[in-house]
Design a protein around this motif. Structure first.
Motif, PDB file in Angstrom:
ATOM      1  N   LYS A 159       0.854  -1.198   0.000  1.00  0.00           N
ATOM      2  CA  LYS A 159       0.000   0.000   0.000  1.00  0.00           C
ATOM      3  C   LYS A 159       0.889   1.247   0.000  1.00  0.00           C
ATOM      4  N   THR A 160       0.546   2.213  -0.823  1.00  0.00           N
ATOM      5  CA  THR A 160       1.350   3.448  -0.871  1.00  0.00           C
ATOM      6  C   THR A 160       0.539   4.638  -0.342  1.00  0.00           C
ATOM      7  N   GLY A 161       1.218   5.762  -0.290  1.00  0.00           N
ATOM      8  CA  GLY A 161       0.519   7.002   0.076  1.00  0.00           C
ATOM      9  C   GLY A 161       0.229   7.819  -1.172  1.00  0.00           C
ATOM     10  N   GLY A 162       0.077   7.125  -2.308  1.00  0.00           N
ATOM     11  CA  GLY A 162      -0.182   7.811  -3.578  1.00  0.00           C
ATOM     12  C   GLY A 162      -1.638   8.226  -3.716  1.00  0.00           C
ATOM     13  N   ARG A 163      -1.903   9.079  -4.683  1.00  0.00           N
ATOM     14  CA  ARG A 163      -3.268   9.581  -4.909  1.00  0.00           C
ATOM     15  C   ARG A 163      -4.028   8.667  -5.864  1.00  0.00           C
TER      16      ARG A 163
ATOM     17  N   GLU B  92      -3.691  13.672 -10.279  1.00  0.00           N
ATOM     18  CA  GLU B  92      -3.863  14.191  -8.923  1.00  0.00           C
ATOM     19  C   GLU B  92      -2.533  14.176  -8.165  1.00  0.00           C
ATOM     20  N   GLN B  93      -1.777  13.085  -8.360  1.00  0.00           N
ATOM     21  CA  GLN B  93      -0.505  12.980  -7.632  1.00  0.00           C
ATOM     22  C   GLN B  93       0.506  14.031  -8.116  1.00  0.00           C
ATOM     23  N   LYS B  94       0.515  14.248  -9.425  1.00  0.00           N
ATOM     24  CA  LYS B  94       1.433  15.275  -9.951  1.00  0.00           C
ATOM     25  C   LYS B  94       1.059  16.652  -9.389  1.00  0.00           C
TER      26      LYS B  94
ATOM     27  N   GLY C  21       0.878  15.932  -5.004  1.00  0.00           N
ATOM     28  CA  GLY C  21       1.983  15.200  -4.355  1.00  0.00           C
ATOM     29  C   GLY C  21       1.459  14.005  -3.582  1.00  0.00           C
ATOM     30  N   GLY C  22       2.359  13.077  -3.213  1.00  0.00           N
ATOM     31  CA  GLY C  22       1.970  11.895  -2.434  1.00  0.00           C
ATOM     32  C   GLY C  22       2.122  12.152  -0.936  1.00  0.00           C
ATOM     33  N   CYS C  23       1.773  11.129  -0.136  1.00  0.00           N
ATOM     34  CA  CYS C  23       1.858  11.247   1.332  1.00  0.00           C
ATOM     35  C   CYS C  23       2.847  10.203   1.843  1.00  0.00           C
ATOM     36  N   PRO C  24       4.145  10.526   1.917  1.00  0.00           N
ATOM     37  CA  PRO C  24       5.119   9.536   2.370  1.00  0.00           C
ATOM     38  C   PRO C  24       4.839   9.019   3.787  1.00  0.00           C
ATOM     39  N   ASP C  25       4.229   9.865   4.625  1.00  0.00           N
ATOM     40  CA  ASP C  25       3.978   9.424   6.007  1.00  0.00           C
ATOM     41  C   ASP C  25       2.874   8.367   6.114  1.00  0.00           C
ATOM     42  N   LYS C  26       2.137   8.176   4.994  1.00  0.00           N
ATOM     43  CA  LYS C  26       1.096   7.131   5.014  1.00  0.00           C
ATOM     44  C   LYS C  26       1.489   5.994   4.080  1.00  0.00           C
ATOM     45  N   CYS C  27       2.769   5.901   3.735  1.00  0.00           N
ATOM     46  CA  CYS C  27       3.194   4.987   2.676  1.00  0.00           C
ATOM     47  C   CYS C  27       4.065   3.847   3.212  1.00  0.00           C
ATOM     48  N   VAL C  28       3.630   2.623   2.992  1.00  0.00           N
ATOM     49  CA  VAL C  28       4.379   1.444   3.455  1.00  0.00           C
ATOM     50  C   VAL C  28       5.731   1.351   2.737  1.00  0.00           C
ATOM     51  N   VAL C  29       5.744   1.724   1.468  1.00  0.00           N
ATOM     52  CA  VAL C  29       6.982   1.655   0.675  1.00  0.00           C
ATOM     53  C   VAL C  29       8.034   2.609   1.258  1.00  0.00           C
ATOM     54  N   TYR C  30       7.595   3.838   1.546  1.00  0.00           N
ATOM     55  CA  TYR C  30       8.522   4.819   2.118  1.00  0.00           C
ATOM     56  C   TYR C  30       9.042   4.339   3.481  1.00  0.00           C
ATOM     57  N   GLU C  31       8.156   3.739   4.252  1.00  0.00           N
ATOM     58  CA  GLU C  31       8.555   3.232   5.575  1.00  0.00           C
ATOM     59  C   GLU C  31       9.658   2.177   5.447  1.00  0.00           C
TER      60      GLU C  31
ATOM     61  N   ASP D 190      10.571  14.826  -3.189  1.00  0.00           N
ATOM     62  CA  ASP D 190      10.085  14.571  -4.553  1.00  0.00           C
ATOM     63  C   ASP D 190       8.683  13.971  -4.520  1.00  0.00           C
ATOM     64  N   CYS D 191       8.442  13.112  -3.548  1.00  0.00           N
ATOM     65  CA  CYS D 191       7.109  12.514  -3.414  1.00  0.00           C
ATOM     66  C   CYS D 191       6.092  13.601  -3.092  1.00  0.00           C
ATOM     67  N   LYS D 192       6.421  14.420  -2.099  1.00  0.00           N
ATOM     68  CA  LYS D 192       5.464  15.443  -1.658  1.00  0.00           C
ATOM     69  C   LYS D 192       5.175  16.475  -2.746  1.00  0.00           C
TER      70      LYS D 192
ATOM     71  N   THR E 269       6.843  15.058  -8.029  1.00  0.00           N
ATOM     72  CA  THR E 269       7.805  14.818  -9.116  1.00  0.00           C
ATOM     73  C   THR E 269       8.284  13.371  -9.114  1.00  0.00           C
ATOM     74  N   LEU E 270       8.076  12.670  -8.016  1.00  0.00           N
ATOM     75  CA  LEU E 270       8.345  11.225  -7.986  1.00  0.00           C
ATOM     76  C   LEU E 270       6.989  10.524  -7.899  1.00  0.00           C
ATOM     77  N   LEU E 271       6.755   9.564  -8.789  1.00  0.00           N
ATOM     78  CA  LEU E 271       5.463   8.880  -8.792  1.00  0.00           C
ATOM     79  C   LEU E 271       5.627   7.453  -8.254  1.00  0.00           C
ATOM     80  N   CYS E 272       4.522   6.885  -7.814  1.00  0.00           N
ATOM     81  CA  CYS E 272       4.595   5.617  -7.075  1.00  0.00           C
ATOM     82  C   CYS E 272       5.184   4.470  -7.890  1.00  0.00           C
ATOM     83  N   GLY E 273       4.885   4.404  -9.188  1.00  0.00           N
ATOM     84  CA  GLY E 273       5.400   3.296 -10.004  1.00  0.00           C
ATOM     85  C   GLY E 273       6.922   3.255  -9.954  1.00  0.00           C
ATOM     86  N   GLU E 274       7.539   4.396 -10.222  1.00  0.00           N
ATOM     87  CA  GLU E 274       9.006   4.488 -10.235  1.00  0.00           C
ATOM     88  C   GLU E 274       9.577   4.220  -8.830  1.00  0.00           C
ATOM     89  N   CYS E 275       8.925   4.815  -7.845  1.00  0.00           N
ATOM     90  CA  CYS E 275       9.394   4.705  -6.460  1.00  0.00           C
ATOM     91  C   CYS E 275       9.332   3.244  -5.979  1.00  0.00           C
ATOM     92  N   LYS E 276       8.224   2.569  -6.324  1.00  0.00           N
ATOM     93  CA  LYS E 276       8.068   1.158  -5.941  1.00  0.00           C
ATOM     94  C   LYS E 276       9.127   0.294  -6.611  1.00  0.00           C
TER      95      LYS E 276
HETATM   96 FE1  SF4 Z   1       5.116   6.256  -1.370  1.00  0.00          FE
HETATM   97 FE2  SF4 Z   1       6.979   6.624  -3.168  1.00  0.00          FE
HETATM   98 FE3  SF4 Z   1       4.390   6.827  -3.823  1.00  0.00          FE
HETATM   99 FE4  SF4 Z   1       5.531   8.681  -2.330  1.00  0.00          FE
HETATM  100  S1  SF4 Z   1       6.056   8.183  -4.437  1.00  0.00           S
HETATM  101  S2  SF4 Z   1       3.561   7.727  -1.958  1.00  0.00           S
HETATM  102  S3  SF4 Z   1       6.978   7.480  -1.107  1.00  0.00           S
HETATM  103  S4  SF4 Z   1       5.458   4.976  -3.160  1.00  0.00           S
END
Ligand code: SF4
Length: 362
Positions: free
Chosen positions: A278-282, A287-289, A292-302, A321-323, A326-333
């Protein structure tokens, strides 16, 4: 009430305020070369750890007690404890690592032969593969059921423990079997054991735990006080770490495969599990661009914070970058899954040799 057997979600701030656990951040500045788990807020609370700091900074005598209950598979969240033990060993501490085979017998019905086998193949071998040198002369590993001094001490402690206080802590019923009363006393004995004469008498001890274990710590500190005149016990200090969130967003649990990356998973399985987390993505890319995403709610970031990135600047960049979208969940995962795969490849390489070492320890 925090119940050490069933706790799942925890309000960490409330614990700090309500149960008298102190904020770790308030003493962090006094620690030389602190562990990243403390600077990143994963270890968030303590009792009396300020008293340990001068000993740790100056490589003076202290002991760390950390039990393991052989009852299931080790998952990536358990690595956190091993990282702490490695740090303490480097700081000159002695480690006392009881294997709670009496608890796994009493609470889970696992017999002693099975528990020993599980302790070696699942726990000790992974501890070694994760880089903890269990053959160091400063490390003591023992099975509770085979350690007469621990069992004798538990019996002595029982003299000043009554049923109602155990019931208030653990929530017993009339049908609760007596092993459930005895097991917490053996755990208290494990923590106080380094202070008995056989191990050199009173000394400072710290117990790193998840916050669900605080009832054991409070009972232990109370009993240390009650037996002070007889043994000279110093109440043990403790530190509290956050739980690693499970893949689906709840607690990571050894008994629920959907939530956990097990240390014995193959590198490919571990990689796949990160990609399913589970991520903190939108809801949508747009919407995410924009938001931004929510790293504090993201299992991947943790996973990156707890286990996969040592460098704080690198981590900060991912967070920003997440917030900013500019960094999207696919690439980050994909990047996180690759790091996890590499970590598991190294672990698998080391495990073969570590199993042979583990077999010599018990
Ligand atoms: Fe999590 Fe990465 Fe997506 Fe941000 S970009 S919500 S840290 S998976």
């Amino acid at each position: 009430m925090i119940d050490p057997w069933t706790s799942s979600s925890v309000d960490y701030d409330k614990l700090v305020n309500k149960f008298g656990i102190k904020k770790f951040a308030d003493i962090l500045g006094n620690i030389k070369d602190p562990l990243p788990l403390t600077t990143r807020g994963v270890i968030f609370g303590h009792r009396d750890f300020d008293k340990m700091v001068p000993l740790i900074n100056n490589h003076k005598e202290f002991v760390v007690v950390s039990g393991m209950m052989p009852s299931g598979r080790m998952h990536i969240g358990h690595k956190m404890v091993v990282d702490q033990l490695k740090w303490y060993l480097k700081k000159g501490g002695n480690l006392s690592l009881p294997i709670a085979d009496m608890e796994s017998y009493g609470a889970r019905g696992i017999d002693f032969t099975q528990a020993k086998e599980m302790a070696v193949t699942e726990y000790l071998s992974n501890y070694i593969a994760l880089g903890l040198d269990l053959t160091d002369e400063k490390v003591l590993v023992y099975l509770q059921f085979q350690h007469d001094s621990a069992k004798d001490l538990a019996f002595e402690l029982s003299k000043k423990t009554n049923f109602n206080e155990l019931k208030a802590i653990y929530g017993f019923y009339q049908s609760t079997n007596i092993s459930h009363l005895y097991v917490p006393l053996v755990q208290v004995a494990d923590i106080l054991l380094p202070q008995i004469e056989q191990y050199g008498g009173p000394k400072y001890v710290v117990v790193p735990v998840g916050v669900d274990q605080d009832p054991h710590i409070r009972l232990t500190r109370d009993l240390a006080d009650r037996f002070k005149s007889q043994f000279g016990f110093i109440p043990p200090a403790s530190t509290y770490h956050r739980f690693l969130t499970g893949l689906t967003g709840g607690k990571m649990s050894s008994s629920d495969p959907k939530t956990a990356i097990y240390l014995t998973d193959t590198p490919e399985e571990a990689e796949k599990k990160v990609k399913s987390a589970k991520t903190g993505g939108r809801e949508s890319l747009e919407e995410q661009k924009k938001l931004g995403g929510c790293p504090d709610k993201c299992v991947v970031y943790e996973m990156l914070v707890y286990h996969l990135i040592d460098n704080d600047n690198e981590l900060e960049k991912i967070r920003e970058d997440c917030k900013h979208g500019t960094l999207l969940c696919g690439e980050c995962k994909s990047m996180t899954a690759e790091k996890m795969k590499k970590f598991f490849e190294k672990l698998a390489d080391k495990r073969e040799n570590s199993l042979e070492i583990a077999k010599t320890l018990l």
